[in-house]
Design an enzyme around this catalytic site. Structure first.
Site, PDB file in Angstrom:
ATOM      1  N   LYS A  31       0.834  -1.222   0.000  1.00  0.00           N
ATOM      2  CA  LYS A  31       0.000   0.000   0.000  1.00  0.00           C
ATOM      3  C   LYS A  31       0.860   1.260   0.000  1.00  0.00           C
ATOM      4  O   LYS A  31       0.450   2.279  -0.538  1.00  0.00           O
ATOM      5  CB  LYS A  31      -0.944   0.004   1.198  1.00  0.00           C
ATOM      6  CG  LYS A  31      -2.010  -1.074   1.121  1.00  0.00           C
ATOM      7  CD  LYS A  31      -3.391  -0.524   0.845  1.00  0.00           C
ATOM      8  CE  LYS A  31      -4.266  -1.598   0.251  1.00  0.00           C
ATOM      9  NZ  LYS A  31      -5.563  -1.770   0.805  1.00  0.00           N
ATOM     10  N   LYS A  55      -3.719  -9.873  -7.230  1.00  0.00           N
ATOM     11  CA  LYS A  55      -5.019 -10.224  -6.624  1.00  0.00           C
ATOM     12  C   LYS A  55      -6.108  -9.264  -7.097  1.00  0.00           C
ATOM     13  O   LYS A  55      -5.829  -8.088  -7.356  1.00  0.00           O
ATOM     14  CB  LYS A  55      -4.908 -10.273  -5.094  1.00  0.00           C
ATOM     15  CG  LYS A  55      -5.144  -8.979  -4.365  1.00  0.00           C
ATOM     16  CD  LYS A  55      -5.469  -9.182  -2.869  1.00  0.00           C
ATOM     17  CE  LYS A  55      -5.881  -7.842  -2.290  1.00  0.00           C
ATOM     18  NZ  LYS A  55      -6.424  -7.826  -0.977  1.00  0.00           N
ATOM     19  N   LYS A 101     -10.437  -4.292  -4.780  1.00  0.00           N
ATOM     20  CA  LYS A 101     -11.448  -3.231  -4.870  1.00  0.00           C
ATOM     21  C   LYS A 101     -10.850  -1.959  -5.424  1.00  0.00           C
ATOM     22  O   LYS A 101     -11.492  -1.188  -6.093  1.00  0.00           O
ATOM     23  CB  LYS A 101     -11.951  -2.895  -3.468  1.00  0.00           C
ATOM     24  CG  LYS A 101     -12.882  -3.886  -2.883  1.00  0.00           C
ATOM     25  CD  LYS A 101     -13.696  -3.162  -1.826  1.00  0.00           C
ATOM     26  CE  LYS A 101     -13.758  -3.925  -0.539  1.00  0.00           C
ATOM     27  NZ  LYS A 101     -12.688  -3.612   0.384  1.00  0.00           N
TER      28      LYS A 101
HETATM   29  P1  ATP Z   1      -8.583  -2.908  -0.885  1.00  0.00           P
HETATM   30  O1  ATP Z   1      -8.484  -3.318  -2.330  1.00  0.00           O
HETATM   31  O2  ATP Z   1      -9.350  -1.646  -0.674  1.00  0.00           O
HETATM   32  O3  ATP Z   1      -7.307  -2.990  -0.148  1.00  0.00           O
HETATM   33  P2  ATP Z   1      -9.466  -5.496  -0.202  1.00  0.00           P
HETATM   34  O4  ATP Z   1     -10.600  -5.933  -1.053  1.00  0.00           O
HETATM   35  O5  ATP Z   1      -8.136  -6.065  -0.460  1.00  0.00           O
HETATM   36  O6  ATP Z   1      -9.491  -3.943  -0.208  1.00  0.00           O
HETATM   37  P3  ATP Z   1     -10.862  -5.798   2.383  1.00  0.00           P
HETATM   38  O7  ATP Z   1     -12.052  -5.050   2.078  1.00  0.00           O
HETATM   39  O8  ATP Z   1     -10.290  -5.367   3.647  1.00  0.00           O
HETATM   40  O9  ATP Z   1      -9.662  -5.740   1.347  1.00  0.00           O
HETATM   41  O10 ATP Z   1     -11.124  -7.360   2.360  1.00  0.00           O
HETATM   42  C1  ATP Z   1     -12.227  -8.003   2.890  1.00  0.00           C
HETATM   43  C2  ATP Z   1     -12.030  -9.499   2.822  1.00  0.00           C
HETATM   44  O11 ATP Z   1     -11.894  -9.954   1.471  1.00  0.00           O
HETATM   45  C3  ATP Z   1     -10.773  -9.975   3.542  1.00  0.00           C
HETATM   46  O12 ATP Z   1     -11.087 -11.126   4.294  1.00  0.00           O
HETATM   47  C4  ATP Z   1      -9.810 -10.308   2.441  1.00  0.00           C
HETATM   48  O13 ATP Z   1      -8.898 -11.302   2.814  1.00  0.00           O
HETATM   49  C5  ATP Z   1     -10.739 -10.793   1.358  1.00  0.00           C
HETATM   50  N1  ATP Z   1     -10.182 -10.597   0.011  1.00  0.00           N
HETATM   51  C6  ATP Z   1      -9.802  -9.412  -0.536  1.00  0.00           C
HETATM   52  N2  ATP Z   1      -9.369  -9.592  -1.804  1.00  0.00           N
HETATM   53  C7  ATP Z   1      -9.467 -10.926  -2.060  1.00  0.00           C
HETATM   54  C8  ATP Z   1      -9.170 -11.754  -3.211  1.00  0.00           C
HETATM   55  N3  ATP Z   1      -8.704 -11.237  -4.331  1.00  0.00           N
HETATM   56  N4  ATP Z   1      -9.397 -13.080  -3.114  1.00  0.00           N
HETATM   57  C9  ATP Z   1      -9.887 -13.617  -1.984  1.00  0.00           C
HETATM   58  N5  ATP Z   1     -10.185 -12.906  -0.873  1.00  0.00           N
HETATM   59  C10 ATP Z   1      -9.992 -11.581  -0.894  1.00  0.00           C
END
Ligand code: ATP
Ligand code: LTN
Length: 337
Positions: free
Chosen positions: A120, A202, A205
């Site tokens: 990040k 990965k 969002k």
């Molecule tokens: P950002 O992109 O804003 O950092 P994020 O989607 O990575 O957000 P969170 O909103 O905090 O992160 O994630 C919520 C849940 O989704 C967490 O349990 C995280 O481990 C899971 N998660 C996030 N991205 C993935 C992915 N690509 N595959 C599987 N699980 C995911």
């Protein structure tokens, strides 16, 4: 045994998600999809981590809207406010309070090893703030306040769970048994969904390229289009193998949605082209999300109901978490009021 006592004995499961945008298929398959099934066997707590989300700059109006949308989505995937505590983190001040205390029991070197911080701070090099660095202390507070036994998350959060355990063990080592030491619960399938546009990264969002990310509220035609243009390889054979990141990712998604294992998927698509496979994955995802989207539209049309639920959630969360906070404050030597 009375219902009340039985309930007391259930193990507690807790997880939070950031309101940084509409959740992706990755968030859903890695975390949210499984959450509702925990409600039968565990005492469940779920929250929206809005305090965490401001470690990256957010537009205030959008943040408010995304928080409402995420609350509605949590209900839409089956979280039930009569079975679970469903709260918004900033409504429960105990999180910030314990977060600060845990800052003082976490070492600089430990935080400096966190890969999420490294990623990040590269992505947002103009805003490498201290909140981004101490993010895991607040996350540990989220978990330890509720004495959670298990934390269902995607694989990317494993390291944060490990540091939470280290913090809990360190604190318990000094003051006695204050915190339950939690365990991560990572799903076997779907724990790491990759971007459709770049399957080595990965699905996230906050990816600026929307082509690689399927959002839970995307229209069926948009979902189909994203899968149609998913990056694959030139081999033209649906099988799980090293170097086939795109196909491996599509197989992971298809398997997580349909429950079929990789062998079954390979036989199903033997002799067929990638076009057929991508179409089948897209259709399976559309079918999976259809009931979620229907409920989402209904909840979004009833803001008063949503507000009633998050207000109730905050009251219960506050009561439960205060018990742990009181204990901690006493242990560290703060004078009582
Ligand atoms: P950002 O992109 O804003 O950092 P994020 O989607 O990575 O957000 P969170 O909103 O905090 O992160 O994630 C919520 C849940 O989704 C967490 O349990 C995280 O481990 C899971 N998660 C996030 N991205 C993935 C992915 N690509 N595959 C599987 N699980 C995911
Ligand atoms: N950092 C988490 C979100 C999060 C969380 C938590 C998850 C904040 N607090 C407590 C589980 C338990 C993420 O998924 N990026």
């Amino acid at each position: 045994m009375s219902e009340e006592i039985k309930k007391e004995r259930k193990k507690r499961s807790l997880s939070l998600i950031q309101p940084t945008s509409i959740p992706t298929l990755g968030n859903y398959l890695g975390a949210m999809k499984g959450w509702s099934s925990f409600q039968n066997d565990y005492d469940t707590v779920f929250g929206i981590a809005d305090l965490h989300s401001i470690t990256v700059r957010q537009d205030p109006k959008k943040l408010r809207q995304q928080t409402i949308e995420l609350y509605a989505l949590l209900l839409s995937v089956g979280l039930d406010p009569d079975k679970s505590i469903l709260f918004i983190q900033s409504h429960v001040p105990q999180h910030s309070q314990l977060g600060w205390i845990l800052n003082c029991y976490t070492m600089f070197g430990e935080l400096n090893r966190m890969t999420q911080f490294k990623d990040k701070s590269q992505q947002h090099s103009d805003n490498v703030n201290s909140g981004l660095f101490t993010y895991p202390c607040l996350m540990a507070a989220d978990i330890l306040l509720y004495q959670a036994d298990i934390v269902p998350v995607g694989a990317d959060q494993k390291q944060h769970l490990e540091i939470t355990r280290d913090i809990a063990e360190r604190f318990n080592g000094i003051y006695g048994n204050v915190f339950t030491v939690p365990e991560a619960y990572i799903p076997k399938n779907g724990a790491r969904v990759m971007s459709l546009a770049d399957p080595t990264r990965k699905m996230s969002k906050s990816d600026p390229n929307p082509k690689g990310t399927v959002y839970l509220t995307d229209e069926p035609s948009v979902i189909m289009k994203k899968f149609k243009s998913a990056v694959t390889d030139s081999e033209m054979s649906v099988r799980y193998a090293e170097g086939k990141d795109g196909i491996n990712n599509l197989m992971t998604i298809y398997s997580a949605v349909t429950g079929k294992d990789f062998d079954a998927i390979e036989s199903e698509f033997a002799g067929k082209g990638y076009g057929d496979f991508k179409k089948a994955v897209g259709e399976a995802v559309v079918a999976e999300l259809e009931p979620v989207q229907k409920k989402y539209n209904e909840y979004m049309a009833d803001k008063a109901y949503l507000q009633e639920q998050w207000t109730k959630g905050a009251e219960i969360a506050s009561k439960v978490s205060q018990r742990t906070l009181d204990k901690v404050m006493k242990k560290v030597g703060f004078l009582q009021k």
